[in-house]
Design an enzyme around this catalytic site. Structure first.
Site, PDB file in Angstrom:
ATOM      1  N   GLU A   1       0.812  -1.212   0.000  1.00  9.10           N
ATOM      2  CA  GLU A   1       0.000   0.000   0.000  1.00  9.10           C
ATOM      3  C   GLU A   1       0.852   1.271   0.000  1.00  9.10           C
ATOM      4  O   GLU A   1       0.604   2.195  -0.771  1.00  9.10           O
ATOM      5  CB  GLU A   1      -0.935   0.013   1.223  1.00  9.10           C
ATOM      6  CG  GLU A   1      -2.095  -0.958   1.152  1.00  9.10           C
ATOM      7  CD  GLU A   1      -3.174  -0.515   0.179  1.00  9.10           C
ATOM      8  OE1 GLU A   1      -3.103   0.627  -0.313  1.00  9.10           O
ATOM      9  OE2 GLU A   1      -4.082  -1.314  -0.092  1.00  9.10           O
ATOM     10  N   SER A   2       1.846   1.332   0.885  1.00 10.42           N
ATOM     11  CA  SER A   2       2.543   2.609   1.104  1.00 10.42           C
ATOM     12  C   SER A   2       4.051   2.496   1.215  1.00 10.42           C
ATOM     13  O   SER A   2       4.726   3.523   1.341  1.00 10.42           O
ATOM     14  CB  SER A   2       2.021   3.261   2.390  1.00 10.42           C
ATOM     15  OG  SER A   2       2.413   2.491   3.527  1.00 10.42           O
TER      16      SER A   2
END
Length: 325
Positions: free
Chosen positions: A65-66
């Site tokens: 995700e990040s």
């Protein structure tokens, strides 16, 4: 990222304990060295919310995700380390770190919200699978719902083929190995036993060897089922060589180990419905080595380990081999 694509189906908010992260937590199968120390307590806590979503999956999802960036913002506006959309965050975000605000840019708040969201999707997708409204593996459906929304998964009757979600799911599943503890100190077969137990935790036998099963091609249950949550370490029951490590439509993720002959006859053990594999075909393993983690893959009605022993090519009751009787 959370509910980026597809229609969004609002899920009921499930209440879990908040507050500060635990001072001590059981890491289970998580490779704690791979998780940034600042976020480790939250990953452990989020990974303990439900059996279906272990800490290794939480960590792998965050990387995808990040990249562990708490200030990350996507081109479409997803926010924080767990990449929640502004419209999704209010339903799942809480002040878990106790700083007076629920903020997707606070890693503790975001990781705990991620755990709540994943566990709620696990319940929802399990129901859909039971009703025949979707098809596929539960964990993959959970990840797909995080990316495309539960409504998107329901509309597609499985992982949406939209050019993004399938890739998202596959990348996270590949990352799980990085966050799963690979090896443990080798042991020995206990005195009086022919093999060691494949588990190091107490587990209820949910289905013993020999129970009649109409769905079984052999007409009986070919192994012993141990009821354990997803992500429990699985150990080699004896020294030997891995002859298979991969996917089987009935057994899901499966490992087969060939051991030295006993009484002049061949001995094989199999480990089935696994969440992740820690060995490959051709590997040599020792007694007690961690070879994978339990799961709910293949033809499975819930998280468990289906353990088999084949002696001279035929299935036999594993119980006396591992000291259960």
């Amino acid at each position: 990222m959370a509910c980026l694509l597809g229609s969004f189906l609002l899920l009921p908010v499930i209440v879990f304990g908040g507050g500060s992260p635990p001072e001590e937590a059981v890491s289970g199968e998580l490779n704690t060295d791979a998780v940034p120390a600042l976020y480790l307590p939250w990953v452990l806590k989020a990974g303990a919310m439900c059996d279906e979503i272990p800490a290794a999956l939480i960590a792998a999802q965050i990387e995808q995700e990040s990249g562990w960036d708490p200030e990350a913002v996507s081109p479409v506006g997803a926010q924080g380390i767990s990449q929640f959309m502004p419209g999704t965050w209010p339903s799942w975000g809480r002040d878990d770190d106790g700083n007076g605000k629920a903020d997707p840019y606070d890693p503790g708040d975001a990781i705990m919200a991620q755990g709540r969201y994943d566990c709620a999707h696990a319940d929802l997708m399990a129901g859909y699978l039971k009703e025949g409204r979707v098809h596929g593996e539960l964990i993959e459906l959970v990840l797909a719902a995080y990316n495309a929304g539960a409504g998107g998964v329901l509309d597609a009757r499985g992982v949406p083929d939209n050019g993004e979600t399938r890739q998202y799911v596959d990348l996270i599943m590949a990352l799980v190995a990085k966050y799963t503890k690979a090896l443990k100190e080798s042991g020995a077969v206990p005195a009086g036993q022919r093999l060691a137990s494949p588990l190091r935790v107490k587990a209820l036998i949910t289905s013993p060897y020999g129970v009649k099963r109409p769905s079984s091609a052999y007409g009986y249950h070919t192994g012993t089922d141990f009821g354990v949550g997803v992500g429990t370490e699985v150990h080699a029951a004896g020294a030997g060589t891995v002859t298979f490590a991969g996917w089987n439509s009935a057994y899901g993720n499966r490992i087969v180990i060939r051991h030295p002959k006993q009484g002049g006859k061949t001995v094989e053990t199999t480990y089935n419905h696994l969440f992740s594999l820690g060995v490959a075909k051709g590997d040599t393993v020792s007694v007690g080595q961690v070879i994978g983690a339990t799961g709910n893959t293949g033809n499975s009605t819930g998280p468990h380990l289906h353990f088999e022993v084949k002696y001279d090519g035929d299935f036999t009751d594993p119980a006396p081999w591992i000291g259960l009787e």
